[in-house]
Every structure is written in C-alpha cells, then in structure tokens.
Enzyme design. Structure first.
Site, short mmCIF file in Angstrom:
data_model
loop_
_atom_site.label_atom_id
_atom_site.label_comp_id
_atom_site.label_asym_id
_atom_site.label_seq_id
_atom_site.Cartn_x
_atom_site.Cartn_y
_atom_site.Cartn_z
N PRO A 137 32.33 45.63 38.31
CA PRO A 137 31.14 44.78 38.19
C PRO A 137 30.78 44.55 36.72
O PRO A 137 30.91 45.46 35.90
CB PRO A 137 30.03 45.60 38.87
N GLU A 138 30.35 43.34 36.39
CA GLU A 138 29.88 43.08 35.04
C GLU A 138 28.36 43.29 35.00
O GLU A 138 27.73 43.53 36.04
CB GLU A 138 30.29 41.67 34.59
N LYS A 165 26.31 48.41 32.01
CA LYS A 165 26.75 48.76 33.36
C LYS A 165 26.09 50.04 33.88
O LYS A 165 26.49 50.57 34.91
CB LYS A 165 28.27 48.87 33.38
N ARG A 182 42.65 44.98 29.81
CA ARG A 182 42.37 43.96 30.82
C ARG A 182 43.07 42.67 30.37
O ARG A 182 43.31 42.47 29.19
CB ARG A 182 40.86 43.71 30.94
#
Ligand code: ZN
Length: 274
Positions: A2-3, A52, A262
């Site tokens: 999740p961002e 986060k 990523r």
C-alpha cells in the site's frame, strides 16, 4: 505494497468510525492478545498516519502502531451488532463498537507504543505530502545524495508515503530523468515533484485509486469541488506497468528496470530533465 494514500484513507475512516467512542479491542487470532487487553475499554482520541505508519491514539496514552507491510489489510465495516460479525481469516486486531468493526490482518507491525515511541517513529520519517506542507527536509537529504532521484523517492526517511506508482508517475509528469543524482536535481524540479505529490495524493485518499493522467486528475478535482460522485474509466497510468507499450506523449517504448528493489518505469525520450 500500500502507498501512503491508503494509510491516510484508513486513518480517516478509523477516525470517523471510532473517535470519541469507547471501543472493544481484541485479538481473535491471539497473537496480539496482551496488546489488545491494554487498549480494550479505552476511548479512541485520534487516528493518524505518517507515510505508511498508522497510529490510533486511545485514552491513557496508549497508542496502537500499525505498519501493514506487503500484505496487511485494515478493513472497516458497519455492523448492526458486533456479536454477529464473524471473524474471517487471521484477524490480528479487532476494534469494535456497536456500530463499527475494524479488522487488521497480516500486518508487519502491530504494537502498543508510548507517545515517546511514536515520536521516535516520526523522527525517522521524511515529510509526508499528505501531512506536511514543507518538503524542505526532503530537499536537504536529496541535495546531499549521489543516489538517483528514483531511488531517493522510495526511501521513507526522505519522503514518507510515496511508493512505486507515484514515484514513476510523478517523474514522468515533470519529464525528469529518473537517473538524475540527488545532488544534481534542480531546485525547480524538486519543487515540481513536491507540489505535485501534494496535489495527487489527496486524490488517492478521496478515490482510493492512484490518479495521475492529467485529464483524470482534472476530472477528479472538478468532481470533488462540486461534491459529485467520481466515476473514472478504468485505471490508467503514463508509465507504470506499461513496459514496451507506447508512451502516451511521444510514442517511444516505455522502459523498465529495477531501482531500489522495485521496477522503475520511464520514457527515455520524454524524461531528460534534471
Ligand atoms: Zn515519451
């Protein structure tokens, strides 16, 4: 993963459901039983997010600290009667009143912390576009680094809450070369990145979708301004997960490579600015 907009949306929904309410807190799965016992029967003061990280403050200076990690979820549902709300899956922590049930599953972190311990978490995080107006501390870290801006945007102690989708899309939106070392990034470029993150992330909170295509950004902003429902077409992006497809602006092939663990997506033709 999740961002940040997802965490801020959860914080907003938890706050709306539970602030000012005495809550039942339990650990149906059992792994958080002793922590839940410390929170059970307290009143929720505030739910807030930084990057986060999620914090639910209860009376008695007891704070629930949550990081969802890669697979965690925190769902909030209306419940006519909590006793009828079945436990589905491995619920680490359940917060409940007669009106609402929130279930936390699969978090990386779920702990009761003190105000000092919460402050220590904030101190390690960079500014969050959804929380902080001043991006200056991030600018300072970037200016002193030889790492690429693409790598730096993923570091939570530089900017908190930005994940891979926003990283790729915001660099494309301003035609910035993702390989630009932090120390070579122009001040004007940083200003564009920071102010754009401040513009885009709230749209993510409002819609629970990452909106970056200019026409869609304007559509969502107009709908929000009028208080209308938002009915977006299927999700699109400029570069994210579009490897080998044509750039929407110039027609070149979108490229991809691993940066900071990523996959970075970018257009080598459009993104030449430093
Ligand atoms: Zn292009």
């Amino acid at each position: 993963m999740p961002e940040g907009h997802t965490l801020h949306r959860i914080a907003r929904d938890l706050h709306a459901a539970f602030a000012g309410q005495v809550v039942e807190v339990s650990s149906p799965q059992g792994r958080f039983a002793s922590g839940a016992a410390l929170l059970d029967g307290q009143e929720v003061v505030e739910a807030r997010a930084h990057g986060k990280h999620l914090f639910v403050e209860l009376t008695g200076e007891r704070i629930l600290h949550v990081h969802l990690g890669l697979i965690g979820t925190f769902t909030i549902d209306a419940a006519a009667y909590v006793g009828e709300m079945p436990v589905v899956g491995q619920v680490r922590c359940r917060i409940a009143t007669e009106e609402h049930v929130a279930d936390l599953r699969g978090p990386m972190t779920c702990a009761v912390v003190t105000p000092d311990e919460e402050a220590a978490v904030h101190a390690k995080l960079g500014p969050d576009p959804l929380r902080d107006t001043d991006g200056g501390p991030a600018r300072e870290r970037i200016r002193r680094s030889r790492k690429s801006i693409a790598a730096l945007l993923m570091e939570q102690d530089v900017v908190a809450g930005v994940g891979n989708v926003y990283r790729c899309e915001v660099l494309f939106r301003h035609r910035i070369n993702p390989a630009t070392p932090g120390e070579r990034l122009k001040s004007a470029s940083w200003q564009l990145i920071w102010s754009d993150l401040r513009r885009l992330l709230p749209l993510g909170v409002a819609t629970s979708r990452i909106v970056t295509i200019t026409e869609q950004v304007e559509e969502v902003e107009a709908a929000l301004a009028k208080g209308e429902d938002i009915d977006l077409d299927e999700r699109t992006s400029y570069v994210y997960k579009r490897t080998g497809e044509e750039c929407l602006v110039c027609g070149s092939r979108i490229r991809a490579k691993d940066v900071a663990g990523r996959t970075l997506y970018w257009c080598g033709n459009c993104q030449r600015r430093s």
